[in-house]
Design an enzyme around this catalytic site. Structure first.
Site, PDB file in Angstrom:
ATOM      1  CB  SER A  68      77.702  -7.732 -35.456  1.00 24.82           C
ATOM      2  OG  SER A  68      78.537  -7.334 -36.521  1.00 24.82           O
ATOM      3  CB  THR A  69      76.260 -10.017 -30.461  1.00 26.35           C
ATOM      4  OG1 THR A  69      77.576 -10.405 -30.032  1.00 26.35           O
ATOM      5  CG2 THR A  69      75.726 -11.068 -31.423  1.00 26.35           C
TER       6      THR A  69
END
Length: 207
Positions: A68-69
């Protein structure tokens, strides 16, 4: 800063029973690496007694799927290309999307989220919908512009370029994966540099 980075990394690796880890503090305006720590580590005064995995600079040599980063890359590309505005609604399909037999879910179910909330709530489906609107060529171009897929600095011998896919080979399912940070391999240095380029107003500075 170096002491704190080493202390906190060691504690985190122990608490999570991890094989290893890396931590980095970077000045986003200048690219200066203020601290860099790896676990496991070694004593340079006893170099002959060390193992290869202890000497490896994981921050620049190990690659991983960022998950998700990486959505900040998808979001940045969409904003820059005018695909969506910050408050535009994104239909997140009640938290699931299918590609043939493959189903991708969100942890929480939402019917619609603003573009901003797709990132705030880390919606996989929302990021995928944005990535599909961008298409493989445009998203692939921004992945490269953020520094992924190539070494970033001559200051780090042995730096890995990471792994990025040829956009021409991305079908919708693969594009979905890249949009939410999978099917791409990055180093911690690359990720820190990419996020720093957002923090400093859009300029990628060599670390």
């Amino acid at each position: 800063l170096q002491y704190i980075a080493e202390r906190e990394l060691r504690q985190a690796v122990c608490e999570n029973q991890a094989i290893g880890g890396t931590a980095m503090i970077m000045n986003p305006q200048t690219g200066e690496i203020l601290a860099l720590a790896n676990e496991p580590t070694f004593n340079p005064n006893a170099f002959r007694d060390t193992q290869e995995n202890e000497r490896r600079n994981r921050a620049v040599q190990d690659i991983y799927e960022p998950g998700s980063t990486f959505k900040v890359i998808t979001a940045s590309a969409a904003l820059e290309e005018g695909v969506a505005g910050l408050e535009d609604p994104i239909d997140v399909s009640a938290g699931l999307i299918r590609f043939g037999a493959r189903q991708i879910d969100d942890v929480h179910r939402y019917d619609a989220l603003s573009f901003t909330d797709v990132i705030v709530k880390s919606s996989n489906v929302g990021a995928i919908k944005i990535g599909l609107q961008l298409g493989p060529e445009r998203l692939g171009r921004y992945v490269r512009r953020f520094g992924f897929g190539e070494p970033l600095s001559p200051d780090f011998p042995g730096e890995s370029p990471g792994i990025v896919w040829d956009p021409a080979r991305l079908d919708d399912s693969a594009l979905a994966s890249v949009s939410m940070g999978y099917q791409v391999g990055v180093t911690a240095l690359q990720m820190a540099t990419a996020v720093s380029s957002v923090a400093n107003g859009g300029e990628l500075v060599e670390p």
